[in-house]
Motif scaffolding. Structure first.
Motif, PDB file in Angstrom:
ATOM      1  N   VAL A  75       0.842  -1.186   0.000  1.00  0.00           N
ATOM      2  CA  VAL A  75       0.000   0.000   0.000  1.00  0.00           C
ATOM      3  C   VAL A  75       0.882   1.243   0.000  1.00  0.00           C
ATOM      4  N   GLY A  76       0.442   2.245  -0.751  1.00  0.00           N
ATOM      5  CA  GLY A  76       1.116   3.536  -0.749  1.00  0.00           C
ATOM      6  C   GLY A  76       0.098   4.643  -0.573  1.00  0.00           C
ATOM      7  N   VAL A  77       0.545   5.770  -0.031  1.00  0.00           N
ATOM      8  CA  VAL A  77      -0.333   6.915   0.162  1.00  0.00           C
ATOM      9  C   VAL A  77       0.357   8.153  -0.389  1.00  0.00           C
ATOM     10  N   VAL A  78      -0.439   8.986  -1.078  1.00  0.00           N
ATOM     11  CA  VAL A  78       0.081  10.208  -1.683  1.00  0.00           C
ATOM     12  C   VAL A  78      -0.620  11.397  -1.040  1.00  0.00           C
ATOM     13  N   ASN A  79       0.147  12.411  -0.671  1.00  0.00           N
ATOM     14  CA  ASN A  79      -0.389  13.635  -0.076  1.00  0.00           C
ATOM     15  C   ASN A  79      -0.457  14.712  -1.160  1.00  0.00           C
ATOM     16  N   LEU A  80      -1.666  15.003  -1.639  1.00  0.00           N
ATOM     17  CA  LEU A  80      -1.854  15.985  -2.716  1.00  0.00           C
ATOM     18  C   LEU A  80      -1.446  17.394  -2.296  1.00  0.00           C
ATOM     19  N   ASP A  81      -1.677  17.741  -1.045  1.00  0.00           N
ATOM     20  CA  ASP A  81      -1.289  19.077  -0.587  1.00  0.00           C
ATOM     21  C   ASP A  81       0.212  19.299  -0.747  1.00  0.00           C
ATOM     22  N   ARG A  82       0.991  18.291  -0.406  1.00  0.00           N
ATOM     23  CA  ARG A  82       2.456  18.415  -0.578  1.00  0.00           C
ATOM     24  C   ARG A  82       2.820  18.515  -2.048  1.00  0.00           C
ATOM     25  N   ILE A  83       2.131  17.787  -2.900  1.00  0.00           N
ATOM     26  CA  ILE A  83       2.409  17.864  -4.339  1.00  0.00           C
ATOM     27  C   ILE A  83       2.121  19.277  -4.826  1.00  0.00           C
ATOM     28  N   PHE A  84       0.998  19.859  -4.396  1.00  0.00           N
ATOM     29  CA  PHE A  84       0.658  21.225  -4.797  1.00  0.00           C
ATOM     30  C   PHE A  84       1.687  22.235  -4.299  1.00  0.00           C
ATOM     31  N   ARG A  85       2.284  21.978  -3.144  1.00  0.00           N
ATOM     32  CA  ARG A  85       3.277  22.910  -2.587  1.00  0.00           C
ATOM     33  C   ARG A  85       4.672  22.704  -3.151  1.00  0.00           C
ATOM     34  N   GLU A  86       5.059  21.452  -3.439  1.00  0.00           N
ATOM     35  CA  GLU A  86       6.452  21.153  -3.707  1.00  0.00           C
ATOM     36  C   GLU A  86       6.792  20.775  -5.142  1.00  0.00           C
ATOM     37  N   ALA A  87       5.845  20.298  -5.911  1.00  0.00           N
ATOM     38  CA  ALA A  87       6.152  19.865  -7.284  1.00  0.00           C
ATOM     39  C   ALA A  87       6.419  21.086  -8.165  1.00  0.00           C
ATOM     40  N   ASN A  88       7.414  20.961  -9.018  1.00  0.00           N
ATOM     41  CA  ASN A  88       7.769  22.060  -9.906  1.00  0.00           C
ATOM     42  C   ASN A  88       6.611  22.471 -10.802  1.00  0.00           C
ATOM     43  N   SER A  89       5.832  21.509 -11.282  1.00  0.00           N
ATOM     44  CA  SER A  89       4.702  21.839 -12.159  1.00  0.00           C
ATOM     45  C   SER A  89       3.653  22.656 -11.408  1.00  0.00           C
ATOM     46  N   ALA A  90       3.449  22.374 -10.135  1.00  0.00           N
ATOM     47  CA  ALA A  90       2.493  23.151  -9.336  1.00  0.00           C
ATOM     48  C   ALA A  90       3.031  24.554  -9.086  1.00  0.00           C
ATOM     49  N   LYS A  91       4.323  24.659  -8.815  1.00  0.00           N
ATOM     50  CA  LYS A  91       4.936  25.974  -8.617  1.00  0.00           C
ATOM     51  C   LYS A  91       4.874  26.786  -9.903  1.00  0.00           C
ATOM     52  N   ALA A  92       5.116  26.138 -11.029  1.00  0.00           N
ATOM     53  CA  ALA A  92       5.046  26.823 -12.331  1.00  0.00           C
ATOM     54  C   ALA A  92       3.625  27.302 -12.605  1.00  0.00           C
ATOM     55  N   ALA A  93       2.637  26.490 -12.253  1.00  0.00           N
ATOM     56  CA  ALA A  93       1.236  26.880 -12.443  1.00  0.00           C
ATOM     57  C   ALA A  93       0.908  28.103 -11.593  1.00  0.00           C
ATOM     58  N   GLN A  94       1.411  28.124 -10.365  1.00  0.00           N
ATOM     59  CA  GLN A  94       1.167  29.263  -9.477  1.00  0.00           C
ATOM     60  C   GLN A  94       1.805  30.534 -10.048  1.00  0.00           C
ATOM     61  N   THR A  95       3.025  30.418 -10.537  1.00  0.00           N
ATOM     62  CA  THR A  95       3.712  31.566 -11.137  1.00  0.00           C
ATOM     63  C   THR A  95       2.965  32.055 -12.368  1.00  0.00           C
ATOM     64  N   LYS A  96       2.499  31.126 -13.179  1.00  0.00           N
ATOM     65  CA  LYS A  96       1.735  31.472 -14.383  1.00  0.00           C
ATOM     66  C   LYS A  96       0.472  32.248 -14.013  1.00  0.00           C
ATOM     67  N   LEU A  97      -0.225  31.791 -12.986  1.00  0.00           N
ATOM     68  CA  LEU A  97      -1.437  32.475 -12.542  1.00  0.00           C
ATOM     69  C   LEU A  97      -1.127  33.884 -12.013  1.00  0.00           C
ATOM     70  N   GLU A  98      -0.053  33.999 -11.253  1.00  0.00           N
ATOM     71  CA  GLU A  98       0.325  35.305 -10.720  1.00  0.00           C
ATOM     72  C   GLU A  98       0.624  36.284 -11.853  1.00  0.00           C
ATOM     73  N   GLN A  99       1.338  35.809 -12.871  1.00  0.00           N
ATOM     74  CA  GLN A  99       1.645  36.670 -14.009  1.00  0.00           C
ATOM     75  C   GLN A  99       0.375  37.026 -14.780  1.00  0.00           C
ATOM     76  N   GLU A 100      -0.475  36.058 -14.962  1.00  0.00           N
ATOM     77  CA  GLU A 100      -1.698  36.257 -15.729  1.00  0.00           C
ATOM     78  C   GLU A 100      -2.652  37.244 -15.052  1.00  0.00           C
ATOM     79  N   PHE A 101      -2.696  37.242 -13.730  1.00  0.00           N
ATOM     80  CA  PHE A 101      -3.667  38.051 -13.010  1.00  0.00           C
ATOM     81  C   PHE A 101      -3.065  39.269 -12.310  1.00  0.00           C
ATOM     82  N   SER A 102      -1.777  39.471 -12.399  1.00  0.00           N
ATOM     83  CA  SER A 102      -1.144  40.575 -11.667  1.00  0.00           C
ATOM     84  C   SER A 102      -1.633  41.942 -12.145  1.00  0.00           C
TER      85      SER A 102
END
Length: 168
Positions: free
Chosen positions: A28-55
């Motif tokens: 059995v394995g367990v994945v924490n989505l909150d950590r993925i949203f905080r730490e994965a590069n793709s999630a960080k890139a998405a956040q940066t993209k949104l900030e640029q788009e809405f700034s």
């Protein structure tokens, strides 16, 4: 509904674990989505993209809020000395400006929320593909997303984040 389905899944896991313990190891394995949203590069890139788009819109909204506050403060100071007709006209202007501000703020929040959901959905889809690949290659019997408690030996979030970052 989700509460019942998680109890059913938990019951199945316990039953399968007990049954499988005698036959073979149940993995059995367990994945924490909150950590993925905080730490994965793709999630960080998405956040940066949104900030640029809405700034730009956010700055316009902040400028409008400042303008409203300034005009409101000025009106409060000058209201006692204004003629009745001027006071009524300025009040109408303030109400109109406030209505414009509230509408723009609501539209901004709705647009930002919709775009954020789109970006997070893409991150989730990529993470799910990585999880499926990981499950197949490492022969997991069950991988859960989210739980109340996870023994660290079952938490595979680091592996998923590493694989997501590598696939970028």
């Amino acid at each position: 509904m989700k509460h019942y389905s998680s109890k059913i899944v938990l019951g199945l896991v316990i039953a399968l674990a007990g049954f499988s313990a005698s036959a073979q190891e149940f993995k059995v394995g367990v994945v924490n989505l909150d950590r993925i949203f905080r730490e994965a590069n793709s999630a960080k890139a998405a956040q940066t993209k949104l900030e640029q788009e809405f700034s730009k819109r956010e700055k316009e909204l902040n400028d409008l809020a400042t303008q409203l506050k300034t005009q409101s403060d000025k009106f409060e100071r000058e209201a006692p000395t204004l003629a009745e007709s001027q006071r009524v006209a300025r009040q109408r202007q303030l109400v109109d400006l406030d209505r414009t501000f509230q509408n723009k703020r609501r539209e901004f929040q709705e647009d930002l929320s919709a775009r954020k959901n789109e970006e997070l959905q893409q991150v989730i889809e990529r993470a799910n593909k990585v999880v499926k690949t990981l499950a197949e290659t490492e022969k997991y019997d069950l991988i859960l997303q989210e739980s109340v408690y996870v023994n660290p030996k079952h938490d595979i979030t680091d592996k998923v984040i590493k694989a997501l970052n590598a696939s970028r």
